[in-house]
Scaffold this motif. Structure first.
Motif, short mmCIF file in Angstrom:
data_model
loop_
_atom_site.label_atom_id
_atom_site.label_comp_id
_atom_site.label_asym_id
_atom_site.label_seq_id
_atom_site.Cartn_x
_atom_site.Cartn_y
_atom_site.Cartn_z
N GLU A 1 0.84 -1.20 0.00
CA GLU A 1 0.00 0.00 0.00
C GLU A 1 0.87 1.25 0.00
O GLU A 1 1.79 1.37 0.82
CB GLU A 1 -0.93 0.01 1.22
CG GLU A 1 -1.88 1.19 1.24
CD GLU A 1 -2.89 1.11 2.37
OE1 GLU A 1 -4.08 1.24 2.09
OE2 GLU A 1 -2.46 0.94 3.53
N MET B 1 -7.91 7.53 4.18
CA MET B 1 -8.67 7.63 5.42
C MET B 1 -7.77 7.78 6.65
O MET B 1 -8.26 7.90 7.77
CB MET B 1 -9.55 6.38 5.59
CG MET B 1 -10.49 6.13 4.42
SD MET B 1 -11.49 7.58 3.96
CE MET B 1 -12.57 7.70 5.38
N GLN C 1 -7.71 0.60 0.71
CA GLN C 1 -9.06 1.00 1.12
C GLN C 1 -10.09 0.68 0.03
O GLN C 1 -9.76 0.63 -1.16
CB GLN C 1 -9.10 2.50 1.43
CG GLN C 1 -8.52 2.88 2.77
CD GLN C 1 -9.45 2.57 3.93
OE1 GLN C 1 -10.58 2.13 3.75
NE2 GLN C 1 -8.97 2.80 5.14
N ASP D 1 -3.11 5.82 2.26
CA ASP D 1 -4.43 5.55 2.80
C ASP D 1 -5.18 6.86 2.96
O ASP D 1 -4.85 7.66 3.84
CB ASP D 1 -4.32 4.84 4.16
CG ASP D 1 -5.68 4.56 4.79
OD1 ASP D 1 -6.72 4.89 4.17
OD2 ASP D 1 -5.71 4.02 5.91
N SER E 1 -3.93 2.06 -2.94
CA SER E 1 -4.47 2.03 -1.58
C SER E 1 -5.27 0.75 -1.38
O SER E 1 -5.97 0.31 -2.31
CB SER E 1 -5.36 3.25 -1.32
OG SER E 1 -5.99 3.14 -0.05
#
Length: 407
Positions: free
Chosen positions: A8, A13, A39, A11, A37
């Motif tokens: 990854e 978030m 997510q 992110d 990502s």
């Protein structure tokens, strides 16, 4: 996920990212301009102006009909006209274009200004209010309803649905989203039966008169228009205005300059939209194996088109990180690019200009008095902007041709 990206890269978030999106975007533009990502089931992001332009100008490789947001808001109903591709997209979009064209927007200026004044007068009496909840959000909704000729009796229903959709998107509450969808579907079913025999000049009657490939719109397609208008159609304008309010509260020198030089307000409006990007990103679905920014993307992959990152890409605009109130209108992507360029861009510009003019006319000064509450990915605005405002001591009106008259 493609094999060449086994980890990854970011992110969206992450609270640290949310606290300063621009810093995160600029870091990624340097080290990993098409990051992955984990997510939302996993997605790529286009972060540079050039890569975003590549995505937007190749709808065969990056498609909207399957997906237009990250995360994917799949309700089994397309959010129209955005969630569609050629050749139908232009037909769906054509329903809105005449109502939102620049020439028609200018005919609404007087009525739209009255909406702003009606909201601002009681706020001026109070002296303290929430710039987002009490001004930006209701004004954006009322202006949209006015532009699309929604009957006044429907406005409060529209606002209620909008609040539900906004909350559902902020909290990932699919049950609430489905509940709002049920309410909209019920309304459309009832109104369609009533309007078929007695059409008017309102938006629903326009939809009923529309033909796609020679056929009438289905009730699901009509619901899709309402869904998109209540989310993208309303929230981007509200978020742009909330950013304008925050900026002007923090920069009294810009308030003074706009009063002294009202002719630069159209430039300032464009710069607010560019610099603050009211929508962080929209989405696409990869239609065929392809390459983007040196990464190998597979058919079916999700891609976030990060407009807000493009606005701060100094490879495209050398001083992109500088806010210039009088910047000559620069090519930016906050209204999109290509076939899906924002159909409501002229409405957004007009709303923002009128709101700023009237805000400066009603108040000599306004300051932020509490914590700002921001929206979260993929939107970029404020849910709350607590303000204390000093009412204008001398009434002023917009100068001829637009702008704010000096005192």
């Amino acid at each position: 996920m493609s094999e060449n990206c086994p980890h990854e890269d970011w992110d969206p978030m992450d609270p640290a990212v949310g606290a300063d999106y621009v810093a995160a975007f600029k870091d990624l533009q340097k080290r990993c301009p098409v990051p992955w990502s984990d997510q939302f089931g996993g997605f790529w992001s286009a972060m540079t102006y050039a890569d975003i332009a590549d995505v937007c100008m190749h709808p065969d490789r990056f498609q909207n009909a399957e997906q237009f947001t990250v995360p994917h808001l799949d309700l089994g109903i397309p959010w129209l006209p955005l969630q569609s591709d050629a050749p139908r997209h232009q037909q769906y979009r054509g329903v809105l274009q005449p109502k939102l064209a620049k020439r028609r927007m200018l005919t609404l200026e007087s009525d739209m200004r009255e909406l702003a004044r009606t909201l601002l007068e009681p706020l001026a009496e109070r002296g303290s209010f929430d710039g987002a909840a009490d001004l930006a959000q209701p004004f954006a909704g009322q202006a949209l309803c006015l532009a699309l000729n929604f009957p006044r009796s429907f406005w409060n229903t529209f606002f209620g649905w909008n609040r539900g959709i906004t909350k559902a998107m902020q909290t990932a509450d699919l049950a609430l989203l489905q509940s709002v969808l049920g309410d909209i579907s019920g309304y459309v079913a009832t109104e369609v039966r009533a309007r078929r025999d007695d059409p008017g000049d309102d938006f629903l009657s326009t939809l009923l008169a529309t033909r796609i490939d020679g056929r009438e719109l289905t009730e699901q397609e009509i619901v899709g228009y309402y869904l998109l208008l209540m989310s993208a159609g309303h929230n981007t304008s509200a978020d742009s205005l909330s950013h304008a309010i925050v900026h002007l509260a923090r920069h009294p020198e810009d308030r003074a300059r706009l009063r002294a030089e009202p002719e630069i307000l159209p430039n300032a409006v464009e710069e607010i939209v560019r610099f603050y990007s009211p929508l962080l990103a929209l989405g696409r679905r990869v239609g065929q194996d392809t390459e983007l920014g040196g990464r190998e993307l597979k058919a079916g992959d999700q891609v976030a088109v990060v407009w807000a990152a493009a606005s701060h890409d100094t490879d495209h605009l050398a001083d992109a990180d500088e806010f210039r109130l009088d910047r000559p209108v620069a090519k930016h992507l906050s209204f999109g690019l290509g076939a899906h360029y924002c159909v409501g861009a002229e409405l957004g510009r007009l709303q923002l200009r009128i709101a700023i003019e009237e805000l400066l006319s009603h108040f000599d000064a306004f300051t932020i008095t509490g914590d700002l509450v921001k929206t979260t990915w993929p939107t970029n605005g404020y849910l709350s902007v607590p303000l204390s405002a000093a009412r204008a001591t001398v009434s002023s009106s917009p100068a001829p041709g637009g702008g704010v008259a000096g005192r």
